[in-house]
Design a protein around this motif. Structure first.
Motif, PDB file in Angstrom:
ATOM      1  N   GLY A  91       0.822  -1.191   0.000  1.00 21.27           N
ATOM      2  CA  GLY A  91       0.000   0.000   0.000  1.00 21.27           C
ATOM      3  C   GLY A  91       0.860   1.246   0.000  1.00 21.27           C
ATOM      4  N   PRO A  92       0.296   2.379  -0.403  1.00 24.33           N
ATOM      5  CA  PRO A  92       1.060   3.633  -0.358  1.00 24.33           C
ATOM      6  C   PRO A  92       1.432   3.977   1.076  1.00 24.33           C
ATOM      7  CG  PRO A  92      -0.955   3.869  -1.666  1.00 24.33           C
ATOM      8  CD  PRO A  92      -1.055   2.565  -0.939  1.00 24.33           C
ATOM      9  N   THR A  93       2.591   4.575   1.241  1.00 21.91           N
ATOM     10  CA  THR A  93       3.018   5.029   2.563  1.00 21.91           C
ATOM     11  C   THR A  93       3.213   6.541   2.536  1.00 21.91           C
ATOM     12  OG1 THR A  93       5.316   4.554   2.032  1.00 21.91           O
ATOM     13  CG2 THR A  93       4.100   2.863   3.218  1.00 21.91           C
ATOM     14  N   PHE A  94       2.802   7.180   3.592  1.00 18.97           N
ATOM     15  CA  PHE A  94       2.891   8.621   3.715  1.00 18.97           C
ATOM     16  C   PHE A  94       4.348   9.062   3.740  1.00 18.97           C
ATOM     17  CE2 PHE A  94       1.993  12.842   4.921  1.00 18.97           C
ATOM     18  CZ  PHE A  94       2.800  13.174   5.993  1.00 18.97           C
ATOM     19  N   LEU A  95       4.645  10.112   3.006  1.00 16.65           N
ATOM     20  CA  LEU A  95       6.022  10.593   2.914  1.00 16.65           C
ATOM     21  C   LEU A  95       6.181  11.964   3.569  1.00 16.65           C
ATOM     22  CD1 LEU A  95       8.711   9.712   1.694  1.00 16.65           C
ATOM     23  CD2 LEU A  95       8.036  10.805  -0.442  1.00 16.65           C
ATOM     24  N   ILE A  96       5.433  12.930   3.099  1.00 18.12           N
ATOM     25  CA  ILE A  96       5.570  14.296   3.589  1.00 18.12           C
ATOM     26  C   ILE A  96       4.318  15.071   3.207  1.00 18.12           C
ATOM     27  CG2 ILE A  96       6.708  15.179   1.500  1.00 18.12           C
ATOM     28  CD1 ILE A  96       8.565  16.818   3.375  1.00 18.12           C
ATOM     29  N   SER A  97       4.013  16.096   3.992  1.00 14.76           N
ATOM     30  CA  SER A  97       2.816  16.887   3.709  1.00 14.76           C
ATOM     31  C   SER A  97       3.129  18.368   3.857  1.00 14.76           C
ATOM     32  CB  SER A  97       1.686  16.500   4.664  1.00 14.76           C
ATOM     33  OG  SER A  97       2.031  16.807   6.008  1.00 14.76           O
ATOM     34  N   ILE A  98       2.192  19.180   3.395  1.00 16.57           N
ATOM     35  CA  ILE A  98       2.323  20.623   3.551  1.00 16.57           C
ATOM     36  C   ILE A  98       0.941  21.244   3.625  1.00 16.57           C
ATOM     37  CG2 ILE A  98       2.472  21.072   1.056  1.00 16.57           C
ATOM     38  CD1 ILE A  98       4.523  23.307   1.789  1.00 16.57           C
ATOM     39  N   SER A  99       0.795  22.178   4.535  1.00 13.95           N
ATOM     40  CA  SER A  99      -0.443  22.930   4.655  1.00 13.95           C
ATOM     41  C   SER A  99      -0.374  24.149   3.752  1.00 13.95           C
ATOM     42  CB  SER A  99      -0.622  23.366   6.117  1.00 13.95           C
ATOM     43  OG  SER A  99      -1.580  24.378   6.226  1.00 13.95           O
ATOM     44  N   SER A 100      -1.531  24.644   3.365  1.00  9.75           N
ATOM     45  CA  SER A 100      -1.561  25.782   2.446  1.00  9.75           C
ATOM     46  C   SER A 100      -1.050  27.078   3.074  1.00  9.75           C
ATOM     47  CB  SER A 100      -2.981  25.990   1.921  1.00  9.75           C
ATOM     48  OG  SER A 100      -3.870  26.243   2.989  1.00  9.75           O
ATOM     49  N   ILE A 101      -0.851  27.073   4.390  1.00 10.51           N
ATOM     50  CA  ILE A 101      -0.325  28.295   5.015  1.00 10.51           C
ATOM     51  C   ILE A 101       1.193  28.367   4.897  1.00 10.51           C
ATOM     52  CG2 ILE A 101      -2.259  28.475   6.603  1.00 10.51           C
ATOM     53  CD1 ILE A 101      -0.438  27.390   8.812  1.00 10.51           C
ATOM     54  N   LYS A 102       1.790  27.304   4.385  1.00 10.15           N
ATOM     55  CA  LYS A 102       3.237  27.267   4.213  1.00 10.15           C
ATOM     56  C   LYS A 102       3.574  27.183   2.731  1.00 10.15           C
ATOM     57  CE  LYS A 102       4.496  25.054   8.563  1.00 10.15           C
ATOM     58  NZ  LYS A 102       5.286  23.956   9.175  1.00 10.15           N
TER      59      LYS A 102
END
Lengths: 113, 111
Positions: B43-54
Motif C-alpha cells: 500500500g502507499p506510505t505517507f512521505l511528507i505533507s504541507i499545509s496551504s499556510i506554508k
C-alpha cells in the motif's frame, strides 16, 4: 493492530459472482476510506466513513458496489455481479484525525475472469 | 475531470542527483497536500505533507514546495538513492479531509 489489515490479499472470481473485501483499520482510527487502483490509473476514491456520520458514498462507481463499517471498526466492501472492469487493487486506509496522512493497507488484488 | 494532475508518468535520475516530482491541482478549496510513496505489492506510505499556510516543508532528504498562486507543488529528493525508486502519488484534501490523488509518477534512480 499495528497497521491496516486487508483480506484477502488476492481474489480471483468469475464474472457475475459477488465478492466481499475486508478491511481492519488501526484501532482507534475514526476515519476509514476505500480506494481502488486500476491498471495504469491513480487512486480512485470509493467511499469514506467518519465516526458515526453518514458515509460519503460519492465515489462508488455503480449500485453494484456497497460498503459497511460495523461498530466503527471493521469495514466490508461488497461488489455484486462482478464485471471484468472491476479488476483492480482495492485499498483501504484509516486515519485518526480529520486531516493528516492516511495509513494504507496492502490492498486486495481483485481479478474478474 | 482530474483535480490533481501528475503530468509526467515517469522520471529517471542518477544516484546522488536531485529528483523533482511535479504536481498541479485545479480545486482552490484544497488546503492540505501530501506525497505518498508506493512499492509494488504494497500500500502507499505517507512521505511528507504541507499545509496551504506554508510554502515549504522539509524532512531530511525530502522537501515539498507549494506555490498556491500557480496551484503547483513539487517534491524534491536530494540526494536521490536507488531505494527511492517507487511510484510517487501527489494528493490533496479540502475541509472534508477526503484525499484526491494524482495518477502517480514512477521514479527510477540509477546506481
Amino acid at each position: 493492530g499495528a497497521g491496516v489489515s486487508q483480506s484477502p490479499s488476492n481474489k480471483v472470481t468469475e464474472k457475475g459472482k459477488d465478492v466481499e473485501l475486508r478491511c481492519d483499520p488501526i484501532s482507534g482510527h475514526t476515519a476509514l476510506y476505500w480506494y481502488r487502483q486500476s491498471l495504469g490509473q491513480g487512486l480512485e476514491f470509493l467511499i469514506y466513513f467518519q465516526g458515526n456520520s453518514a458515509p460519503d458514498k460519492s465515489g462508488l462507481p455503480s449500485d453494484r458496489f456497497s460498503a459497511e463499517r460495523t461498530g466503527g471498526s471493521v469495514s466490508t466492501l461488497t461488489i455484486q455481479r462482478t464485471q471484468q472492469e472491476d479488476s483492480a487493487v482495492y485499498l483501504c486506509a484509516s486515519s485518526l484525525y480529520t486531516s493528516g496522512g492516511y495509513t494504507f493497507g496492502s490492498g486486495t488484488r481483485l481479478t474478474v475472469v | 475531470d482530474q483535480q490533481v494532475k501528475q503530468n509526467s508518468p515517469s522520471l529517471s535520475v542518477q544516484e546522488g542527483r536531485i529528483s523533482i516530482l511535479n504536481c498541479d491541482y485545479t480545486n482552490s478549496m484544497f488546503d492540505y497536500f501530501l506525497w505518498y510513496k508506493k512499492y509494488p505489492a504494497e500500500g502507499p506510505t505517507f512521505l511528507i505533507s504541507i499545509s496551504s499556510i506554508k510554502d515549504k516543508n522539509e524532512d531530511g532528504r525530502f522537501t515539498v514546495f507549494l506555490n498556491k498562486s500557480a496551484k503547483h507543488l513539487s517534491l524534491h529528493i536530494v540526494p536521490s538513492q536507488p531505494g527511492d525508486s517507487a511510484v510517487y502519488f501527489c494528493a490533496a484534501a479540502g475541509a472534508n479531509s477526503k484525499l484526491t490523488f494524482g495518477k502517480g509518477i514512477t521514479l527510477s534512480v540509477r546506481p
